[in-house]
Design a protein around this motif. Structure first.
Motif, mmCIF file in Angstrom:
data_model
loop_
_atom_site.group_PDB
_atom_site.id
_atom_site.type_symbol
_atom_site.label_atom_id
_atom_site.label_comp_id
_atom_site.label_asym_id
_atom_site.label_seq_id
_atom_site.Cartn_x
_atom_site.Cartn_y
_atom_site.Cartn_z
ATOM 1 N N GLU A 1 0.834 -1.209 0.000
ATOM 2 C CA GLU A 1 0.000 0.000 0.000
ATOM 3 C C GLU A 1 0.868 1.258 0.000
ATOM 4 N N LYS A 2 2.001 1.210 0.707
ATOM 5 C CA LYS A 2 2.911 2.354 0.751
ATOM 6 C C LYS A 2 3.509 2.637 -0.623
ATOM 7 N N TRP A 3 3.857 1.578 -1.336
ATOM 8 C CA TRP A 3 4.406 1.761 -2.676
ATOM 9 C C TRP A 3 3.390 2.487 -3.561
ATOM 10 N N LYS A 4 2.119 2.141 -3.380
ATOM 11 C CA LYS A 4 1.077 2.804 -4.161
ATOM 12 C C LYS A 4 0.898 4.248 -3.717
ATOM 13 N N ASP A 5 0.866 4.469 -2.417
ATOM 14 C CA ASP A 5 0.627 5.820 -1.892
ATOM 15 C C ASP A 5 1.782 6.762 -2.185
ATOM 16 N N GLU A 6 3.005 6.292 -1.972
ATOM 17 C CA GLU A 6 4.175 7.169 -2.088
ATOM 18 C C GLU A 6 4.687 7.326 -3.515
ATOM 19 N N LEU A 7 4.614 6.237 -4.310
ATOM 20 C CA LEU A 7 5.237 6.262 -5.634
ATOM 21 C C LEU A 7 4.272 5.971 -6.776
#
Length: 444
Positions: free
Chosen positions: A141-147
């Motif tokens: 989810e972080k990969w989607k949110d941040e990048l």
């Protein structure tokens, strides 16, 4: 300087005027093509091996060091950087992970790892944060949110493998500080040296982008995203120039309607039209006869790869398409349609041509059309174009009937797997291998 026209830039180089930095930005195929043309003018073929340095995964400091280094032999020195991560916006370029994976699959593991690390560095992550399965590492989810990067299972496996490689080889993230490169360009690169940057997207506020405007040339090769805003006039003229041909009334509109903004396909189709059409102008009827409707599917390159049984090309296309948001089910639909078309052409090849592929359109008209016309009239279907059927039959001859039937079964199995929440990338990869890889056994 403001944005420059590529022809003006090339003319300037031919006249002996070389800027310290050239930035080409926009549609990937046009950007790469333009960069290649520019580099060939800057560095003659004989000197390319010695005076051209390609640093596709280099950091700004590494680029600066190479740009400041004198060549082994007198002459112009050029540094080419394709898809520089240090110019990319933090979000918005969805192919960054695909570029890293592409290099990795091609055996360029160090380049792939460095591209991956440069991508992660945009969010402030290093080697220890690459593997999402590691405790404390950024989640999917972080990969989607941040990048704005969506990770499939196959991507997570790649990240895990790449992280281990980076630790073993002691590869760290490319240095993001651009001060060394900025200082060199501002103070002045050695006489005759030039930096060529080819990017699909850049952060307009990046100081290197601003410096390229001030000290060199920025060439925009962008294509409108919306079909109604798409203007292919200048691009078509550029592609047809070597053939000394032009498009007749309505031909460009017909092309636009059939292929949309797929520039790589546009070049391919224009080359085919220039080769097969008679006279100095390519007419609308030529386009209608020789160019398939590809805009609705955008899968023409996939069709060509499957017709040639080119597994690597088909897989590369599928990877790029899914990296840009195409769903696996859309790709499956395209593969099934292509296989059905091949199977139909295969049936006609054996039924009406004795299994001997026609050599020309005239051969099709003489041997196949008289008997095929009776069949299609019965089902109220239109007769195919002679050239199109020639190509299709030649492609179908590369398959055995049982292989095409097996490919259709594989499509049905893939459909079931995708609708059962299987990993899309793995399902499509397995399907393409089934279609392209030659199966052992007898048959026709």
């Amino acid at each position: 300087m403001s944005a420059s026209d590529l022809d003006d830039v090339l003319a300037s180089v031919k006249g002996g005027k070389v800027a310290p930095v050239y930035l080409l930005v926009g549609e990937e195929f046009l950007v790469r093509k333009g960069a290649d043309e520019l580099v060939k003018l800057l560095v003659p073929d004989a000197a390319m091996g010695l005076n051209l340095a390609v640093l596709d995964a280099g950091s700004p400091r590494e680029v600066a060091q190479e740009l400041a280094t004198l060549p082994l032999f007198p002459g112009r020195k050029v540094v080419l950087v394709r898809d520089p991560e240090f110019l990319a916006p933090k979000k918005g370029r969805g192919d960054a992970l695909g570029k890293a994976r592409e290099a990795w699959k091609a055996g360029k593991r160090k380049e792939g790892a460095r591209r991956l690390l440069a991508l992660a560095a945009r969010a402030g992550w290093g080697v220890e944060q690459l593997d999402p399965s590691t405790p404390g590492a950024p989640s999917v989810e972080k990969w989607k949110d941040e990048l704005n990067v969506e990770l499939a299972d196959v991507d997570i496996a790649f990240l895990k493998e790449a992280a281990a490689f980076c630790r073993e080889e002691r590869i760290s993230a490319p240095e993001g500080d651009a001060s060394a490169l900025l200082d060199l360009i501002q103070k002045g690169v050695p006489a005759g040296h030039a930096l060529v940057l080819a990017a699909s997207d850049v952060d307009a506020k990046n100081p290197l982008v601003k410096l390229a405007h001030d000290k060199g040339h920025v060439v925009e090769r962008k294509v409108a995203a919306r079909h109604k805003d798409l203007d292919l006039t200048d691009i078509a003229k550029e592609f047809l120039a070597p053939f000394k041909k032009k498009l007749g009334p309505g031909a460009l509109d017909e092309l636009k309607e059939r292929i949309g903004g797929n520039i790589r396909l546009l070049q391919s189709e224009l080359e085919k039209l220039a080769t097969y059409s008679e006279g100095p102008a390519i007419e609308r009827a030529d386009v209608a006869a020789l160019v398939h409707h590809a805009r609705e599917e955008e899968f023409f390159e996939l069709s060509e790869a499957l017709q040639k049984r080119d597994f690597g090309g088909a897989l590369s296309y599928a990877d790029d398409a899914m990296g840009q948001g195409t769903h696996a089910l859309q790709l499956l639909g395209a593969v099934a349609s292509i296989v059905r078309s091949l199977l139909e052409s295969h049936e006609w090849l054996w039924r009406y041509a004795g299994g001997n592929p026609p050599r020309t359109a005239k051969d099709v008209e003489a041997r196949v059309f008289p008997r095929l016309e009776a069949e299609l009239k019965g089902s109220k279907r239109k007769m195919p174009n002679a050239w199109a059927l020639t190509f299709s039959m030649k492609a179908a001859a590369g398959y055995e009937r049982r292989e095409l039937l097996g490919a259709l079964v594989a499509c049905a199995e893939a459909d079931l797997a995708l609708k059962s929440s299987a990993n899309g990338r793995l399902v499509i990869e397995r399907l393409l291998a089934t279609v392209c890889v030659r199966q052992q056994g007898a048959g026709y």
